[in-house]
Design an enzyme around this catalytic site. Structure first.
Site, short mmCIF file in Angstrom:
data_model
loop_
_atom_site.label_atom_id
_atom_site.label_comp_id
_atom_site.label_asym_id
_atom_site.label_seq_id
_atom_site.Cartn_x
_atom_site.Cartn_y
_atom_site.Cartn_z
N GLU A 342 0.83 -1.22 0.00
CA GLU A 342 0.00 0.00 0.00
C GLU A 342 0.87 1.26 0.00
O GLU A 342 0.56 2.24 -0.68
CB GLU A 342 -0.91 0.01 1.24
CG GLU A 342 -1.86 -1.18 1.35
CD GLU A 342 -2.70 -1.40 0.11
OE1 GLU A 342 -3.19 -2.53 -0.07
OE2 GLU A 342 -2.85 -0.47 -0.71
N HIS A 473 -12.33 -8.09 -5.12
CA HIS A 473 -12.27 -7.30 -6.34
C HIS A 473 -13.49 -7.48 -7.24
O HIS A 473 -13.74 -6.63 -8.10
CB HIS A 473 -10.98 -7.63 -7.09
CG HIS A 473 -9.76 -7.26 -6.33
ND1 HIS A 473 -9.41 -7.90 -5.15
CD2 HIS A 473 -8.81 -6.32 -6.52
CE1 HIS A 473 -8.30 -7.35 -4.67
NE2 HIS A 473 -7.93 -6.39 -5.46
#
Ligand SMILES: C[C@H](N[C@H](C(=O)O)[C@@H]1CCCN1C(=O)[C@@H](N)CC(=O)O)C(=O)N1CCC[C@H]1C(=O)O
Ligand SMILES: [Zn+2]
Length: 575
Positions: A342, A473
């Site tokens: 991230e 997702h």
């Protein structure tokens, strides 16, 4: 030109507003916040369509390549001009993400378990076949059926929007992010897969043998497909959590540092600071104060949130930077890896923040996914883990057995992932094209899972189920081929950065920590953002202009040789 400058500034402000609304909902899931996300999405879509029509009026033939590139971005849209359809797409999107982020699986005792950390924790740690089956099935029963019909409607609406703009289906738009001539993205990634499949097949056979020894021949055959719930991961996407079952040389010094992190009193904040220190050591930027003030790094106990980790760009002007991470951090090596992933996104946001808004994106989405993982390849070397005190009892360069353990552990994360990273969008591209119809969603999902990963469901699945919905997702509508691209490209990046850092020796021992030269080379590519087609960015960092698996194959060469020896008597493959 004035019109374009105004466009970029207005786009920046609107994207900032959109990020704020999505952040509010993701960190506090309520109907009110969901409604605000829908409203902001409607506004942004309407404005984009209006500007697209204006943009189409310009004769760009005399403009520079750079201005042409920007107009090309402005005059492409996949959204419907029918406001009701756009509203419905946005509403279904928030509903699907809410189902994923708030569903639980309840035990007969009445205790209800969340995906993160409860059910994922069972999949990671339990070695009880039936308990694993329960957790694997309960999650899919909880989220699949409620999503199935909504998802089918969502796909139909997104396709109508695409077709209104002259595209065959939504998949064409998604693949368009890679700017491949004649829509040849799938052909390109298939070619890469063919080259890495032999390595995956060797890993698959070795792990199948170990799982069969662990759970018994009756539960795990030493031929064919492997049950999908035994890999230490809810989706069998990465197998690092079963390293203790499959470790080749158990008497070698341990290299998993999760326990040491707890013993040394690591907390989420220290994990983030550790990651930041690496990026800063190579000359990238420290996290701004607003990052520490506004990020959400642990799960709050007083509200529903989207726990799935993510990085956020609030598109502020330089000097007023606002970038964040949202993550329900647990103290273990897997989450330390995710934090680097991230933070790699955040370093990309920071490095291209001076670009025009249209160019504040990755060279392609795969580049964005590869930044943090590339850095983590250095962080996860035993040499680096020793440098930061997480590994003690290892001397300098280790023997062959130690290096096979190290390569195997990395392969469980990186090689195991490749077929998974490929099949998710193969399924979605065929759903968008209509090749896979709703009545076959689940059957075709499992056909692809069996074909590419060589795994099978632990229990019978039907088309009443909707197992794709169990993977973040899909309900969040985030494309996935970007991760396949990244898991190959990150080894090309690492190879180039290690050369720049003056590393000699095998690639898997390279640690670019404190190399300002390597950092400068990475930064030079990151600063380009989306201003040039991705082959130019690839060339800037590696000298090549293609996605090339030779780096990952080189990295794992010693392991592949060892696996071929180990698997001499195995029946390779599953077809
Ligand atoms: C844990 C990670 N979360 C994603 C990511 O970080 O890519 C989140 C959710 C979807 C997009 N996203 C973002 O943060 C974007 N805003 C970043 C950007 O595009 O700027 C994730 O999903 N991963 C990591 C490896 C494999 C995959 C998985 O776990 O399957
Ligand atoms: Zn990512």
């Amino acid at each position: 030109m004035k019109w374009l400058e105004e466009y970029n500034e207005e786009l920046r402000q609107r994207q900032a507003k959109s990020a704020e609304a999505n952040w509010a909902q993701s960190t506090n899931i309520t109907d009110e916040n969901a409604a605000k996300v829908v409203d902001v999405t409607m506004e942004l879509t309407k404005w984009s369509l209006k500007k697209m029509e204006e943009g189409k009026k310009f004769d760009t033939s005399g403009f520079s390549d750079d201005v042409k590139r920007q107009f090309g971005m402005i005059t492409k849209s996949g959204s419907s001009s029918d406001e009701e359809k756009t509203r419905k797409v946005a509403e279904i999107g928030t509903e699907l993400e809410k189902i994923y982020s708030t569903s639980t699986a309840c035990l007969p005792s009445g205790t209800c378990l969340k995906l993160d950390p409860d059910l994922e924790g069972i999949l990671a740690k339990s070695r009880d076949y039936d308990r694993l089956t329960w957790a694997w099935l309960s999650w899919r029963d909880a989220v699949g059926p409620p999503m199935k019909d909504k998802y089918a409607e969502w796909v139909a609406l997104m396709n109508e929007g695409a077709q209104e703009n002259g595209y065959a289906d939504k998949g064409v738009i998604w693949r368009g992010a890679y700017e491949m001539p004649n829509d040849t993205l799938e052909e390109m990634v298939d070619g890469v897969w063919e080259k890495v499949k032999p390595l995956y097949t060797q890993l698959h056979a070795y792990v199948r043998r170990k799982l069969s020894e662990t759970y018994g021949e009756d539960k795990v055959l030493t031929t064919g497909h492997i049950p999908a719930h035994l890999f230490g991961n809810m989706w069998a996407q990465q197998w690092n959590n079963i390293y203790d079952i499959v470790v080749p040389f158990p008497d070698q010094p341990a290299i998993d540092v999760s326990d040491t992190m707890v013993e040394q009193g690591y907390d989420p904040l220290r994990m983030f600071k550790t990651a930041e220190a690496f990026f800063v050591s190579i000359g990238l930027r420290p996290m701004p104060q607003t990052f520490w003030d506004k990020s959400m790094i642990t799960r709050p106990d007083d509200r529903e949130v989207v726990c799935h980790g993510s990085a956020w760009d609030f598109y502020h002007l330089p000097g007023d930077t606002d970038v964040r991470i949202k993550m329900c951090t647990k103290v273990n090596q897997e989450d330390l890896q995710t934090i680097h992933h991230e933070m790699g996104h955040v370093e990309y946001y920071l490095t291209y923040e001076d670009q025009k808004t249209l160019y504040r994106g990755g060279a392609n989405p795969g580049f964005h996914e590869a930044v943090g993982d590339t850095i983590a390849l250095s962080v996860n070397t035993p040499g680096h883990l020793k440098k930061i005190g997480l590994l003690q009892n290892i001397e300098g360069n280790q023997g062959t057995e130690f290096q096979i353990n190290e390569l195997l552990k990395m392969a469980l994360s990186k090689v195991a992932f490749l077929p998974f990273g490929l099949l998710i969008d193969k399924w979605r591209w065929r759903v968008f094209s209509g090749d896979i119809t709703p009545d076959k969603f689940n059957t075709e999902w499992w056909n692809l899972r069996m074909k590419y990963q060589g795994i099978k469901p632990p229990v019978e699945r039907t088309d009443e189920d909707f197992d794709p919905g169990a993977k973040y997702h899909i309900p969040s509508g985030t494309p996935y081929i970007r991760y396949f691209f990244s898991f190959v490209a990150q080894f090309q990046f690492q190879q180039a950065l290690c050369e720049e850092a003056g590393h000699d020796g095998p690639l898997h021992t390279c640690d670019i920590y404190q190399s300002k030269k390597a950092g400068a080379k990475l930064k030079n590519m990151l600063s380009m953002g989306e201003s040039k087609p991705w082959p130019e960015a690839m060339k800037a960092i590696t000298g090549q202009d293609k996605l090339d698996p030779s780096a990952i194959l080189k990295y794992f060469e010693p392991l592949e040789k060892w696996l071929r020896e180990q698997n001499k008597n195995e029946e390779l493959g599953w077809e």
